[in-house]
Each structure stands twice: as C-alpha cells, then as structure tokens.
Scaffold this motif. Structure first.
Motif, PDB file in Angstrom:
ATOM      1  N   ASP A 166       0.843  -1.212   0.000  1.00  0.00           N
ATOM      2  CA  ASP A 166       0.000   0.000   0.000  1.00  0.00           C
ATOM      3  C   ASP A 166       0.878   1.262   0.000  1.00  0.00           C
ATOM      4  N   GLY A 167       1.960   1.195  -0.731  1.00  0.00           N
ATOM      5  CA  GLY A 167       2.840   2.357  -0.871  1.00  0.00           C
ATOM      6  C   GLY A 167       3.784   2.587   0.291  1.00  0.00           C
ATOM      7  N   VAL A 168       3.698   1.728   1.333  1.00  0.00           N
ATOM      8  CA  VAL A 168       4.556   1.902   2.508  1.00  0.00           C
ATOM      9  C   VAL A 168       5.722   0.910   2.429  1.00  0.00           C
ATOM     10  N   ALA A 169       6.951   1.415   2.613  1.00  0.00           N
ATOM     11  CA  ALA A 169       8.135   0.559   2.520  1.00  0.00           C
ATOM     12  C   ALA A 169       8.081  -0.546   3.572  1.00  0.00           C
ATOM     13  N   GLN A 170       8.448  -1.764   3.173  1.00  0.00           N
ATOM     14  CA  GLN A 170       8.427  -2.923   4.063  1.00  0.00           C
ATOM     15  C   GLN A 170       9.843  -3.316   4.475  1.00  0.00           C
ATOM     16  N   PRO A 171      10.007  -3.807   5.702  1.00  0.00           N
ATOM     17  CA  PRO A 171      11.355  -4.245   6.107  1.00  0.00           C
ATOM     18  C   PRO A 171      11.820  -5.419   5.260  1.00  0.00           C
ATOM     19  N   GLY A 172      13.109  -5.456   5.017  1.00  0.00           N
ATOM     20  CA  GLY A 172      13.661  -6.545   4.208  1.00  0.00           C
ATOM     21  C   GLY A 172      14.947  -7.066   4.811  1.00  0.00           C
ATOM     22  N   GLU A 173      15.279  -8.290   4.436  1.00  0.00           N
ATOM     23  CA  GLU A 173      16.522  -8.906   4.934  1.00  0.00           C
ATOM     24  C   GLU A 173      17.692  -8.589   4.005  1.00  0.00           C
ATOM     25  N   LEU A 174      18.875  -8.623   4.595  1.00  0.00           N
ATOM     26  CA  LEU A 174      20.105  -8.454   3.822  1.00  0.00           C
ATOM     27  C   LEU A 174      20.627  -9.846   3.474  1.00  0.00           C
ATOM     28  N   PRO A 175      20.590 -10.227   2.191  1.00  0.00           N
ATOM     29  CA  PRO A 175      21.089 -11.571   1.867  1.00  0.00           C
ATOM     30  C   PRO A 175      22.590 -11.678   2.129  1.00  0.00           C
ATOM     31  N   THR A 176      23.022 -12.843   2.584  1.00  0.00           N
ATOM     32  CA  THR A 176      24.445 -13.050   2.846  1.00  0.00           C
ATOM     33  C   THR A 176      25.141 -13.530   1.575  1.00  0.00           C
ATOM     34  N   ALA A 177      26.471 -13.432   1.600  1.00  0.00           N
ATOM     35  CA  ALA A 177      27.252 -13.925   0.456  1.00  0.00           C
ATOM     36  C   ALA A 177      26.980 -15.414   0.250  1.00  0.00           C
ATOM     37  N   ASN A 200      14.986  -5.141 -12.253  1.00  0.00           N
ATOM     38  CA  ASN A 200      13.759  -4.782 -12.990  1.00  0.00           C
ATOM     39  C   ASN A 200      13.671  -3.303 -13.360  1.00  0.00           C
ATOM     40  N   HIS A 201      14.660  -2.527 -13.020  1.00  0.00           N
ATOM     41  CA  HIS A 201      14.650  -1.083 -13.321  1.00  0.00           C
ATOM     42  C   HIS A 201      13.262  -0.501 -13.046  1.00  0.00           C
ATOM     43  N   CYS A 202      12.846  -0.726 -11.800  1.00  0.00           N
ATOM     44  CA  CYS A 202      11.465  -0.474 -11.377  1.00  0.00           C
ATOM     45  C   CYS A 202      11.062   0.990 -11.534  1.00  0.00           C
ATOM     46  N   THR A 203       9.773   1.196 -11.774  1.00  0.00           N
ATOM     47  CA  THR A 203       9.226   2.553 -11.838  1.00  0.00           C
ATOM     48  C   THR A 203       9.225   3.190 -10.453  1.00  0.00           C
ATOM     49  N   HIS A 204       9.056   2.376  -9.412  1.00  0.00           N
ATOM     50  CA  HIS A 204       9.087   2.847  -8.024  1.00  0.00           C
ATOM     51  C   HIS A 204      10.167   2.040  -7.293  1.00  0.00           C
ATOM     52  N   PRO A 205      11.437   2.363  -7.518  1.00  0.00           N
ATOM     53  CA  PRO A 205      12.513   1.499  -7.009  1.00  0.00           C
ATOM     54  C   PRO A 205      12.683   1.594  -5.488  1.00  0.00           C
ATOM     55  N   ALA A 206      12.496   0.487  -4.818  1.00  0.00           N
ATOM     56  CA  ALA A 206      12.653   0.467  -3.359  1.00  0.00           C
ATOM     57  C   ALA A 206      14.107   0.745  -2.981  1.00  0.00           C
ATOM     58  N   CYS A 207      15.035   0.315  -3.827  1.00  0.00           N
ATOM     59  CA  CYS A 207      16.460   0.524  -3.555  1.00  0.00           C
ATOM     60  C   CYS A 207      16.770   2.012  -3.485  1.00  0.00           C
ATOM     61  N   LEU A 208      16.240   2.745  -4.437  1.00  0.00           N
ATOM     62  CA  LEU A 208      16.492   4.196  -4.514  1.00  0.00           C
ATOM     63  C   LEU A 208      15.926   4.898  -3.280  1.00  0.00           C
ATOM     64  N   GLU A 209      14.705   4.507  -2.922  1.00  0.00           N
ATOM     65  CA  GLU A 209      14.048   5.184  -1.808  1.00  0.00           C
ATOM     66  C   GLU A 209      14.764   4.912  -0.484  1.00  0.00           C
ATOM     67  N   ALA A 210      15.431   3.757  -0.390  1.00  0.00           N
ATOM     68  CA  ALA A 210      16.056   3.375   0.886  1.00  0.00           C
ATOM     69  C   ALA A 210      17.425   4.006   1.096  1.00  0.00           C
ATOM     70  N   TYR A 257      21.460  -0.534   2.620  1.00  0.00           N
ATOM     71  CA  TYR A 257      20.005  -0.421   2.834  1.00  0.00           C
ATOM     72  C   TYR A 257      19.260  -0.774   1.543  1.00  0.00           C
ATOM     73  N   CYS A 258      19.899  -0.483   0.402  1.00  0.00           N
ATOM     74  CA  CYS A 258      19.270  -0.808  -0.892  1.00  0.00           C
ATOM     75  C   CYS A 258      19.076  -2.313  -1.037  1.00  0.00           C
ATOM     76  N   MET A 259      20.044  -3.088  -0.546  1.00  0.00           N
ATOM     77  CA  MET A 259      19.953  -4.542  -0.657  1.00  0.00           C
ATOM     78  C   MET A 259      18.814  -5.082   0.199  1.00  0.00           C
ATOM     79  N   GLU A 260      18.638  -4.466   1.371  1.00  0.00           N
ATOM     80  CA  GLU A 260      17.510  -4.885   2.225  1.00  0.00           C
ATOM     81  C   GLU A 260      16.189  -4.515   1.561  1.00  0.00           C
ATOM     82  N   ALA A 261      16.146  -3.341   0.946  1.00  0.00           N
ATOM     83  CA  ALA A 261      14.877  -2.817   0.434  1.00  0.00           C
ATOM     84  C   ALA A 261      14.438  -3.482  -0.860  1.00  0.00           C
ATOM     85  N   CYS A 262      15.384  -3.881  -1.711  1.00  0.00           N
ATOM     86  CA  CYS A 262      14.999  -4.467  -3.005  1.00  0.00           C
ATOM     87  C   CYS A 262      14.317  -5.813  -2.772  1.00  0.00           C
TER      88      CYS A 262
END
Ligand code: SF4
Ligand code: SF4
Ligand code: SF4
Length: 345
Positions: free
Chosen positions: A64-75, A134-144, A171-176
């Motif tokens: 609903d347009g609100v950023a969601q918490p995300g995990e940071l993937p490990t190597a 995906n070169h998203c129109t609303h990139p979560a990475c950019l916003e984070a 933070y971009c890695m968590e957000a994407c």
C-alpha cells in the motif's frame, strides 16, 4: 516517473536454461576485483528457492505504498564459488585423490537446485526463470538510500548506483524485494545490472539479450507502439510482471510458460496443464489464465495455417526485430566501455 522507460520481455516458453545470458553479462561487466561471485543475471529452475536462496521470503518493497522491512542476503545465500585443491588432486602423486571442494561438502551454491523442479513422475515439471534488475518505476532501492546514491534516469528509466556517492550501507539490498543488488566488499560499494547502458546509448541491445540462443529476450521502450515491448505488454497483454505485489512496478515482464497436459492414472492426457496454473499465478498474478488462453488460441490459429502477428512476434524469426531501436551490431560502434561502472579496463 521517468519520461520514458526501457523494458525487457522474456518469453519463458523459449528459455532452455543454458546460462549464456549470465556468462555474457559476467564477461562484460562483473570481472573486476570483488565481483567474483556476482551474477547480475541469474537463471533459476522453478519451482525452487532461487538466487539468493529463498529470496522471495526476504521482504522489502512496498505494501500500500509503505516501505516494508527486508533482509540483507548473505554472500553464502547468493552462493560463493567453491575452492578446489588442484595440487592435492593432480600433483600430489596420490592415485586415489579426487577433485572435491575444499572444506567439506558444500550445502548450497548458485543453481544448486538446477533441473530439480517439482511434482512426481509422470507429472513432474519445471521451467527456467531468468532474472535481472527490474529497473522499477518505483525502485525500493532508490528510496532506501540515505546517500541519494541511486538514480533513476529521466530519459530511459534505467536505475543506476553512483559508486562515488555509495558508502556501502546496503540499505538498498535490504529494500529491493527482488534481491538484485550485490555488495562489492573489496570496493565497499553496492553494484547491480546497468541495463547495459553503454551499449543502449549506441543503439546496441543488452548483452544478455543479444547472446541468448533461445531468442527469449525482447528489449525496447514501453511507449514505442512499433516496438516489441509495447506490443507484448500493452497491445496483446501477454507479458506480465514478476511479483507485482511487491509494489515496485517492475519493468521486466514475462510471457508465462505453457506446458503439456498432465497424465491421469491410466496415462491419458487430462485437461490440466502440467505446470499448475496456481503456481504461475503466485509468480505472475491473476491474469495468467487469460494469457495462457490467448497463447493457446493464437498457437492453434497459426497451426491451422492462419496468420497470427502475436505468434510471429514470439517466434522471432527476424531476430533483430526483438530489439526495437537497439539493433546495431557491437562491431559497428565505438568500444563498449562502462560509463558509470568505475575502473573497468
Ligand atoms: Fe531497485 Fe531492486 Fe527494482 Fe532493481 S529490482 S530497481 S535493485 S528495487
Ligand atoms: Fe547484465 Fe546488461 Fe543483462 Fe543487465 S542488461 S543483466 S548489465 S547483460
Ligand atoms: Fe539461455 Fe536465453 Fe534462457 Fe539465458 S534467457 S538461459 S541465454 S535461453
């Protein structure tokens, strides 16, 4: 919103899982220090956990347009390359020595589940899912990013990391939600698919699309009515985003795979497709049934000798037509060097 948007359509009915796309990308863009385990293009067998491992359960994106918490993937979840003791296996003079990964049996790696799939014989099934950013129109990475180190270009919608501004906060890695950003520990920066910008700038399509022997990937502008992307996404409406519910408005679209009919207990074809439609809906959303019906209808028309612009487009006999305005040969342009990725030779 950018003024224009470059997009990609991948026809999953034609992907043979050869990984040529991944290698084409790696040869061109991810050969520098710290990029050894970096695959901006991945191809995974579905159903499966994908790359990084279980990425679909790692959160991020928007609800609903609100950023969601995300995990940071490990190597390790991305899958590190295994190291081998070649001296021990080949030069130590031990006839019983075998070439095996150092440090014991690995439990995960890139494409660990290759060709495994799901279901039971004779109705087992799988297909390949290639993925890029995906070169998203609303990139979560950019916003984070608190450093404003990620930009979405106005002229073509390509999303880029400015490595000079990046401080490696990740933070971009968590957000994407697609987990398509990688961390270069040697250089302390985030890195990702650049949609082959230096090639597109000169009218050459992306390396992953041009090298694909399956003719899976179409490239072009979403708003170009003469181009393949507009036709497949907006006119025929047979190309769907992956996990649209993640809320980032991805600009890579997929033609979902048809499959042969399931066999019943007597070995006779049932009316159901072998790949469960519900599973495809969980990836590509509620329009899957409609798209599969369109593909079947157009395929039947073509088989009956009638014309079908959609089938001709998907078959792609005229290979260069898949790339819209990006149909130039790499040899006809200036040397293709990354203009944004720092330090490439
Ligand atoms: Fe950013 Fe991820 Fe979307 Fe790529 S896929 S633009 S990295 S949110
Ligand atoms: Fe790599 Fe270019 Fe394909 Fe992106 S578009 S995955 S940079 S080859
Ligand atoms: Fe091979 Fe093309 Fe599929 Fe990549 S997208 S695995 S190059 S068939």
């Amino acid at each position: 919103m950018s003024k224009r948007q470059i997009a990609m359509v991948m026809d999953l009915n034609k992907c043979v899982g050869c990984h040529t796309c991944s290698v084409a990308c790696k040869r061109l863009w991810t050969r520098r220090e710290g990029m050894q385990a970096m695959w901006w293009n991945t191809v995974n067998t579905q159903p499966g956990q994908g790359t990084p491992r279980a990425w679909e359960q790692m959160g991020g994106g928007f609800r609903d347009g609100v950023a969601q918490p995300g995990e940071l993937p490990t190597a390790g979840e991305f899958g590190e390359a295994w190291e081998y003791d070649f001296d021990e296996a080949f030069r130590a003079g031990r006839p019983d020595a075998v070439l095996a990964p150092k440090g014991g049996d690995p439990e995960w790696g890139p494409n660990w589940e290759e060709d495994q799939g799901a279901g039971a014989y004779p109705n087992s099934y799988y297909f390949y899912l290639p993925r890029i950013c995906n070169h998203c129109t609303h990139p979560a990475c950019l916003e984070a990013c608190p450093r404003e180190a990620i930009e979405k270009r106005d002229e073509d919608g390509i999303v880029l990391v400015n490595e000079d501004r990046c401080r490696g906060y990740r933070y971009c890695m968590e957000a994407c939600p697609y987990k398509k950003i990688y961390f270069n520990a040697s250089q302390g920066v985030a890195q990702k698919c650049i949609f082959c910008l230096p090639r597109l700038e000169q009218g050459v399509t992306t390396a992953c699309a041009r090298q694909c022997p399956g003719r899976v990937r179409f490239v072009g502008f979403l708003d170009d009515p003469a181009g393949p992307i507009h036709k497949l996404v907006n006119h025929y409406r047979v190309a769907l985003p992956l996990h649209a519910e993640y809320g980032t408005q991805p600009n890579v679209f997929y033609v979902p795979p048809l499959s042969p009919p399931k066999l019943d207990a007597k070995g006779n074809p049932s009316g159901e497709p072998r790949i469960p439609t519900e599973y495809l809906e969980s990836l590509f959303g509620p329009r899957v049934r409609e798209v599969l019906a369109t593909l079947e209808k157009e395929r039947a028309r073509r088989r009956a000798g009638e014309t079908s612009e959609l089938m001709d487009l998907l078959i792609s006999r005229r290979w260069l037509d898949m790339f819209g305005p990006f149909d130039r040969h790499p040899r006809d342009v200036a040397p293709l060097r990354p203009s944004r990725a720092r330090g490439e030779a």
